[in-house]
Design a protein around this motif. Sequence first.
Motif, PDB file in Angstrom:
ATOM      1  N   UNK A 202       0.854  -1.191   0.000  1.00 33.81           N
ATOM      2  CA  UNK A 202       0.000   0.000   0.000  1.00 33.81           C
ATOM      3  C   UNK A 202       0.885   1.235   0.000  1.00 33.81           C
ATOM      4  N   UNK A 203       0.746   2.038  -1.047  1.00 36.28           N
ATOM      5  CA  UNK A 203       1.600   3.214  -1.194  1.00 36.28           C
ATOM      6  C   UNK A 203       1.265   4.278  -0.157  1.00 36.28           C
ATOM      7  N   UNK A 204       2.215   5.174   0.133  1.00 35.37           N
ATOM      8  CA  UNK A 204       1.951   6.253   1.095  1.00 35.37           C
ATOM      9  C   UNK A 204       0.747   7.096   0.685  1.00 35.37           C
ATOM     10  N   UNK A 205       0.009   7.566   1.670  1.00 39.86           N
ATOM     11  CA  UNK A 205      -1.180   8.399   1.480  1.00 39.86           C
ATOM     12  C   UNK A 205      -2.287   7.676   0.718  1.00 39.86           C
ATOM     13  N   UNK A 206      -2.155   6.336   0.603  1.00 37.25           N
ATOM     14  CA  UNK A 206      -3.173   5.521  -0.049  1.00 37.25           C
ATOM     15  C   UNK A 206      -3.519   6.031  -1.448  1.00 37.25           C
ATOM     16  N   UNK A 207      -2.497   6.446  -2.198  1.00 38.37           N
ATOM     17  CA  UNK A 207      -2.731   6.992  -3.533  1.00 38.37           C
ATOM     18  C   UNK A 207      -2.996   5.900  -4.566  1.00 38.37           C
ATOM     19  N   UNK A 208      -2.832   4.650  -4.173  1.00 35.45           N
ATOM     20  CA  UNK A 208      -3.073   3.541  -5.093  1.00 35.45           C
ATOM     21  C   UNK A 208      -2.370   2.302  -4.598  1.00 35.45           C
ATOM     22  N   UNK A 209      -2.895   1.172  -4.966  1.00 38.05           N
ATOM     23  CA  UNK A 209      -2.298  -0.091  -4.545  1.00 38.05           C
ATOM     24  C   UNK A 209      -2.587  -1.160  -5.580  1.00 38.05           C
TER      25      UNK A 209
END
Length: 389
Positions: free
Chosen positions: A220-227
Amino acid sequence: MMKRSLLLAGALAALTLAAPVQADAPLVHLVLKFVKDKPTHGPAAVLDPASCPACVIGHDPGFERDNARETLVELRVPVLRSLELAFDSQPGVRRVLLETTDLPFHREGNRLMVTLAPLRSNLIDTGEFSTHIVEPGMVLRFEHADPARLAGDYAGKPLPRIQREAANVLEFAEREAIREIGLGEHVAREGLGVIEIMGFDTNEPHGHKDSPPHMHMHLRWPFNIGTQIGHYYISPQGLLQHNQAGATGFHLPAHDYTPGEPFTTIDNRGRPAYTQTITPEGWLKLATDLPGGTCLIRPVAQGFASGASVSCDGHAPQTVQVSDDLEHGVIKVTTGTVIETFRYDRDDGLLLSPTEAPRMPDGTIVPTSRTEFPLVHAAATPSLTASSD
């Protein structure tokens, strides 16, 4: 003069009628869990609307639920208000939970009075029954398969025991591989987000059907910008079948990765982080460019429910066995000769085992760096090098 006054009064009345009605107060969405003191059927609590006229009762089957263990009540309540909600309830409620927090309550006859603190955001995960184990760069979510809580696609069917036990083993086998490779520390050190290891829910919390049985390991990328989220589907024999993967937030079609087809997870800078491949046998290969290299995770016997062998470059193979004791709330994980015990709350899965080492005394001096340099005129001193005996 009288006519003019009447006209003015009429105009004011018309403006009053045409004025927009003030919007209702903003609401937050939440789910309350009423835990029963013994297995029973039928709701343990029903909201008395008179105690909160501004509240909205929800009846979405993904949130509202009743089973032998608990009653889940879906509500929308005013934002940032101190509320005391009244529920019609017979004796038999021993806890009221919001997420994993116990709410204060007291009984007044056949009414249960529940106190809510002012809330500013939605809290809808109360129906989850999983335990989270957090380590550097990763979190493992271990789902508990309780036959009494089966819901959604699993309701009214036999518990998929082999697949659930296989997922249990695969989760901790992936954790072991991540540790041996050093992937978690790498993710934490580089600020790449967090690796999430998951299995599958069988109780449809917050409408999450989570079927057919599968497991995950995504970054899970930082700040939930995409996964990129892969779904590694598990066969009735407890082996991996295929991986259906897509990327959240980008509206891209999912791709089905068949055995032998590698799936590469990229980090938030577009670089390869690790690659997973299902082997033709239904095993799992994890590869990275880190010094730890590559790991092969294979079952001990026919399927992963029997346990897993984790073989990583430069490390001796480790056998991983996992058991989940629902009655006592205990997860046992054996990795080689190491036996770990994780105790959890049997009502919500909250990890109860300690996770922090004791704090050092305030006077303890902890070196923050080490520097070595030569002293030009230094010479051995007999009193420092010779024995004093």
